[in-house]
Design an enzyme around this catalytic site. Structure first.
Site, short mmCIF file in Angstrom:
data_model
loop_
_atom_site.label_atom_id
_atom_site.label_comp_id
_atom_site.label_asym_id
_atom_site.label_seq_id
_atom_site.Cartn_x
_atom_site.Cartn_y
_atom_site.Cartn_z
N TYR A 155 0.84 -1.20 0.00
CA TYR A 155 0.00 0.00 0.00
C TYR A 155 0.88 1.26 0.00
O TYR A 155 2.07 1.19 0.32
CB TYR A 155 -0.90 0.03 1.24
CG TYR A 155 -1.82 -1.14 1.36
CD1 TYR A 155 -3.00 -1.22 0.63
CD2 TYR A 155 -1.51 -2.20 2.22
CE1 TYR A 155 -3.86 -2.31 0.76
CE2 TYR A 155 -2.36 -3.30 2.35
CZ TYR A 155 -3.53 -3.34 1.61
OH TYR A 155 -4.36 -4.43 1.73
N ASP A 254 -6.30 18.00 -1.58
CA ASP A 254 -5.31 17.31 -0.75
C ASP A 254 -5.97 16.86 0.55
O ASP A 254 -7.05 16.29 0.53
CB ASP A 254 -4.12 18.24 -0.52
CG ASP A 254 -2.83 17.50 -0.20
OD1 ASP A 254 -2.85 16.63 0.70
OD2 ASP A 254 -1.80 17.78 -0.82
#
Length: 344
Positions: A155, A254
């Site tokens: 990941y 973000d």
């Protein structure tokens, strides 16, 4: 020596003079586009957002004259602000008296998100920025680093948030605008393998939980979307519970944070601003950073609300424009959420 702009002007003037008189008259009569001053900004506000209630932030603390990729702001129980610098692997501590110190020095970790749980600091880190990142925890002084989700698991953890059971969600920063390889995963309070909750995202980035812990919010950086996810339980989306409530214009969303009233704050990377959404995901306001019209402070990454107050600190850097790395301050619409869903 003539500059390139002088030469261009001279050539254009020469070409115009060489035109027959009739052609010059036709050229003068052509429709011309005159832009309003607001559209001449380096980062003009999208028309759909230009009339939102808007305020400009003020400088709070100058972190460095260098352009450091600041991220990860989170407040400790003592009121200190912890934040990180992604590419150097550092974690900093800023006291309420604005004394800056280093918690974790230069390291091979690439921190992008921090959360505090049971007295330990948890870090989502991007590793090789391609396939292998991790989630680690450490003591408040930066020692005793323990791997929670190993790099070998494959990941790219970018941000994380704990629920009231002691488990946490993290975003997988994989993919691109045409590659939905990222997603959101959950690790239960007893640990174990991450469980997929929201797959097929184009660079999953910011994440947060509503004050009651029932709604998961996620930003999709390369997809330019804000997701609102109603949860039936920790890893199950309620029927018809996953919605895209907003699609962004320009550089992508973000990190995000949530206040005590459920308002959602999204940092706009590359735009020097923070957009605010109500609990339904409708845009209701924005905070702008100084110098944005001239192209400064554009890399706004994240923010945090000081516990027990409505003071919100916004992190950014000026990249190659010469103004370094700065923390700015504004008043949020509400105080920091004290509920379990936003315990950071």
């Amino acid at each position: 020596m003539k500059t390139s702009s002088m030469i261009t002007v001279a050539l254009a003037a020469g070409m115009l003079a060489a035109m027959p008189a009739g052609a010059q008259e036709k050229n003068a009569a052509l429709p011309s586009l005159e832009l309003p001053k607001a559209f001449l900004s380096k980062v003009p506000l999208p028309v759909s957002e230009a009339d939102l209630p808007t305020v400009e932030a003020v400088e709070y603390f100058k972190v460095s004259a260098e352009a450091l990729q600041l991220e990860c702001p989170v407040f400790t129980a003592e009121g200190d602000l912890l934040f990180c610098e992604v590419f150097g692997g550092r974690v900093y501590r800023l006291t309420p008296d604005n004394e800056l110190s280093t918690v974790l020095g230069k390291s091979e970790l690439r921190p992008a998100g921090l959360a505090i749980h049971d007295g330990r600091v948890y870090m989502a880190e991007l590793g090789d920025f391609s396939e292998h990142g991790s989630v680690v925890s450490m003591a408040p002084d930066g020692t005793d680093i323990k791997e929670i989700v190993p790099r070998s698991a494959g990941y790219l953890p970018d941000d994380l948030v704990f629920d009231d059971k002691g488990g946490f969600y993290f975003t997988d920063f994989k993919g691109g605008s045409s590659s939905p390889d990222g997603g959101v995963y959950y690790v239960g309070p007893e640990g174990g393998d991450p469980v997929s909750v929201l797959p097929n995202l184009k660079i999953a980035n910011g994440i947060g939980l509503s004050p009651d812990g029932k709604t998961l919010w996620v930003t999709e950086l390369a997809g330019g979307k804000l997701h609102r996810v109603s949860l039936a339980d920790a890893t199950t989306i309620a029927p018809f519970g996953a919605l895209v409530t907003y699609t962004f214009t320009g550089a992508g969303p973000d990190s995000l944070r949530i206040d005590a009233e459920g308002n959602v704050y999204v940092a706009m990377y590359g735009q020097a601003r923070v957009l605010v959404f109500n609990p339904l995901g409708l845009p209701i306001g924005q905070y702008l950073l100084p110098g944005r019209d001239e192209g400064h402070n554009l890399r706004s990454t994240s923010m945090a609300i000081r516990p027990g107050t409505d003071e919100m600190l916004i992190l950014t850097n000026d990249w190659d424009q010469g103004e370094g790395s700065t923390i700015f301050a504004v008043k949020a619409l509400a105080q920091d959420a004290s509920g379990p869903g936003t315990r950071k």
